[in-house]
Scaffold this active site. Structure first.
Site, PDB file in Angstrom:
ATOM      1  N   SER A   1       0.853  -1.187   0.000  1.00 53.11           N
ATOM      2  CA  SER A   1       0.000   0.000   0.000  1.00 53.11           C
ATOM      3  C   SER A   1       0.890   1.238   0.000  1.00 53.11           C
ATOM      4  O   SER A   1       2.046   1.178   0.435  1.00 53.11           O
ATOM      5  CB  SER A   1      -0.857   0.001   1.268  1.00 53.11           C
ATOM      6  OG  SER A   1      -1.526   1.235   1.409  1.00 53.11           O
TER       7      SER A   1
ATOM      8  N   TYR B   1      -2.184  -0.489  10.537  1.00 52.94           N
ATOM      9  CA  TYR B   1      -2.263  -0.839   9.110  1.00 52.94           C
ATOM     10  C   TYR B   1      -0.958  -0.474   8.396  1.00 52.94           C
ATOM     11  O   TYR B   1      -0.374  -1.299   7.692  1.00 52.94           O
ATOM     12  CB  TYR B   1      -3.450  -0.137   8.451  1.00 52.94           C
ATOM     13  CG  TYR B   1      -3.560  -0.465   6.971  1.00 52.94           C
ATOM     14  CD1 TYR B   1      -3.796  -1.776   6.547  1.00 52.94           C
ATOM     15  CD2 TYR B   1      -3.402   0.513   5.993  1.00 52.94           C
ATOM     16  CE1 TYR B   1      -3.879  -2.091   5.196  1.00 52.94           C
ATOM     17  CE2 TYR B   1      -3.483   0.206   4.641  1.00 52.94           C
ATOM     18  CZ  TYR B   1      -3.717  -1.096   4.249  1.00 52.94           C
ATOM     19  OH  TYR B   1      -3.788  -1.413   2.904  1.00 52.94           O
TER      20      TYR B   1
HETATM   21  O1  NJP Z   1     -10.144  -4.988  -0.486  1.00 53.59           O
HETATM   22  P1  NJP Z   1     -11.380  -6.002  -0.406  1.00 53.59           P
HETATM   23  P2  NJP Z   1      -9.042  -4.753  -1.628  1.00 53.59           P
HETATM   24  N1  NJP Z   1      -8.088 -14.922   4.864  1.00 53.59           N
HETATM   25  O2  NJP Z   1     -11.914  -5.833   0.979  1.00 53.59           O
HETATM   26  C1  NJP Z   1      -9.578 -11.206   1.692  1.00 53.59           C
HETATM   27  C2  NJP Z   1      -4.609  -3.570  -0.299  1.00 53.59           C
HETATM   28  N2  NJP Z   1      -4.896  -2.155  -0.553  1.00 53.59           N
HETATM   29  O3  NJP Z   1      -9.263  -5.582  -2.807  1.00 53.59           O
HETATM   30  O4  NJP Z   1     -11.853 -13.738   3.288  1.00 53.59           O
HETATM   31  C3  NJP Z   1      -8.299 -14.942   3.532  1.00 53.59           C
HETATM   32  O5  NJP Z   1     -12.305  -5.795  -1.545  1.00 53.59           O
HETATM   33  C4  NJP Z   1     -11.063 -10.923   1.517  1.00 53.59           C
HETATM   34  O6  NJP Z   1     -11.778 -12.162   1.408  1.00 53.59           O
HETATM   35  P3  NJP Z   1     -12.752 -12.823   2.545  1.00 53.59           P
HETATM   36  C5  NJP Z   1      -5.233  -4.155   0.935  1.00 53.59           C
HETATM   37  O7  NJP Z   1      -4.495  -3.875   2.095  1.00 53.59           O
HETATM   38  C6  NJP Z   1      -6.144  -1.722  -0.875  1.00 53.59           C
HETATM   39  O8  NJP Z   1      -8.930  -3.293  -1.808  1.00 53.59           O
HETATM   40  O9  NJP Z   1     -13.757 -13.536   1.722  1.00 53.59           O
HETATM   41  N3  NJP Z   1      -8.670 -13.877   2.826  1.00 53.59           N
HETATM   42  C7  NJP Z   1     -11.081 -10.217   0.178  1.00 53.59           C
HETATM   43  O10 NJP Z   1     -11.091 -11.158  -0.875  1.00 53.59           O
HETATM   44  C8  NJP Z   1      -5.230  -5.639   0.609  1.00 53.59           C
HETATM   45  O11 NJP Z   1      -4.002  -6.224   0.957  1.00 53.59           O
HETATM   46  C9  NJP Z   1      -6.366  -0.364  -1.095  1.00 53.59           C
HETATM   47  O12 NJP Z   1     -13.307 -11.690   3.366  1.00 53.59           O
HETATM   48  C10 NJP Z   1      -8.851 -12.724   3.481  1.00 53.59           C
HETATM   49  C11 NJP Z   1      -9.755  -9.471   0.175  1.00 53.59           C
HETATM   50  O13 NJP Z   1      -8.929 -10.048   1.203  1.00 53.59           O
HETATM   51  C12 NJP Z   1      -5.383  -5.662  -0.917  1.00 53.59           C
HETATM   52  O14 NJP Z   1      -5.144  -4.331  -1.367  1.00 53.59           O
HETATM   53  C13 NJP Z   1      -5.332   0.528  -1.005  1.00 53.59           C
HETATM   54  C14 NJP Z   1      -8.642 -12.614   4.865  1.00 53.59           C
HETATM   55  C15 NJP Z   1      -9.937  -7.997   0.453  1.00 53.59           C
HETATM   56  O15 NJP Z   1     -10.702  -7.433  -0.555  1.00 53.59           O
HETATM   57  C16 NJP Z   1      -6.745  -6.079  -1.404  1.00 53.59           C
HETATM   58  O16 NJP Z   1      -7.744  -5.246  -0.829  1.00 53.59           O
HETATM   59  C17 NJP Z   1      -4.087   0.058  -0.664  1.00 53.59           C
HETATM   60  C18 NJP Z   1      -8.252 -13.779   5.556  1.00 53.59           C
HETATM   61  N4  NJP Z   1      -8.044 -13.792   6.886  1.00 53.59           N
HETATM   62  C19 NJP Z   1      -3.868  -1.285  -0.445  1.00 53.59           C
HETATM   63  N5  NJP Z   1      -8.902 -11.338   5.242  1.00 53.59           N
HETATM   64  C20 NJP Z   1      -7.697   0.208  -1.431  1.00 53.59           C
HETATM   65  N6  NJP Z   1      -8.696  -0.596  -1.769  1.00 53.59           N
HETATM   66  O17 NJP Z   1      -7.856   1.445  -1.406  1.00 53.59           O
HETATM   67  C21 NJP Z   1      -9.263 -10.676   4.128  1.00 53.59           C
HETATM   68  O18 NJP Z   1      -3.106   0.953  -0.568  1.00 53.59           O
HETATM   69  N7  NJP Z   1      -9.227 -11.497   3.064  1.00 53.59           N
END
Ligand code: NJP
Length: 264
Positions: A150, A163
């Protein structure tokens, strides 16, 4: 004449795992990979979302994705992801280590359980994904690891201790890995997105003011980050883009968070 090494990497037939594939950036990367003929295993906790994605992608690529529901912070779940992928397709070429979530709070007001869950997912879960995934890449001396960090992994504002701290760790872990495996033909890339319109803000529990400020930035779409990741993966095997920061044009700093750490 170009040597074989200097040719663009063809993603057809490559085998990939994508963590965090149930929404946002991971879902978009999985979709772009499948459309380019890669064979993809989808991993996240919400099985129904993985199933819906797999159904949507059916017929769009060479083969249907494999679904592995699981929690990235559980070693047995991550091992299952890697084992089922290798059992299905005989190898692993691409590791997209993307699962993660956000949280903002001043340290003195912070929720220790939320800290723990976040560090377990963003840092420990990443390490597990790398440990079990990269082991497979080293077996054939090639492959590519893309880690989602990020812009918060480059600088921190008040309220972002946990974070940002997790994402600074992600950057350090990815760079150490690059130094450990580059000589063995494995590429490692850290992607540092700015604001991307996904479920991220909602999951992080951002107050409406931040969500509104993000909208004003004309944020990136998940597909736009996914296309950047595809460009990174398609570089010739001797080209490793180690680190890439991708902002929405209007996001010139992290000022939208400047007041968020003060109790909002
Ligand atoms: O967010 P979101 P993003 N085990 O909430 C999964 C970084 N980022 O696509 O388990 C397995 O739509 C969750 O799946 P579920 C951010 O830090 C973002 O934006 O079904 N999976 C979902 O598929 C992250 O590293 C922004 O709830 C787990 C996914 O993670 C990455 O981008 C800016 C889990 C999250 O999807 C993807 O985030 C930035 C677990 N314990 C960095 N916990 C931004 N969007 O602005 C969560 O700088 N997931």
């Amino acid at each position: 004449m170009q040597s074989e090494q200097q040719q663009a990497t063809d993603l057809r037939g490559k085998v990939a795992i994508v963590t965090g594939a149930s929404s946002g950036i991971g879902e978009a990367i999985a979709e772009e990979l499948v459309q380019r003929g890669a064979r993809v295993a989808l991993f996240a906790r919400r099985e129904n979302r993985l199933q819906a994605l797999a159904q949507r992608l059916a017929g769009k690529g060479s083969e249907e994705p494999v679904i592995v529901p699981g929690d990235v912070s559980k070693p047995e779940d991550v091992q299952k992801l890697v084992n089922q992928t290798v059992q299905r397709w005989g190898k692993l070429d691409i590791v997209i280590a993307n699962a993660g979530f956000g949280y903002r709070s001043p340290i003195v007001d912070g929720d220790p359980q939320r800290w723990k869950n976040l560090l377990d997912t963003n840092v420990y879960g990443l390490l597990l994904t790398l440990k079990y995934g990269v082991e497979q890449l080293l077996k054939h001396g090639s492959g590519h690891v893309v880690v989602t960090s990020s812009v918060a992994g480059r600088s921190v504002t008040a309220g972002g201790a946990v974070y940002s701290g997790s994402k600074f760790a992600v950057g350090a872990i990815a760079e150490a890995l690059r130094e450990e495996v580059g000589q063995q033909g494995v590429r490692v890339t850290t992607i540092e997105p700015g604001a991307v319109e996904t479920e991220f803000a909602e999951v992080a529990g951002y107050p409406p003011g931040i969500a509104e400020a993000i909208k004003q930035l004309d944020p990136l779409q998940a597909k736009e980050i996914a296309l950047v990741v595809i460009q990174v993966l398609e570089q010739p095997g001797n080209v490793d883009i180690a680190e890439l920061t991708v902002y929405p044009t209007k996001q010139t700093n992290l000022s939208l968070f400047a007041n968020a750490g003060k109790g909002q």
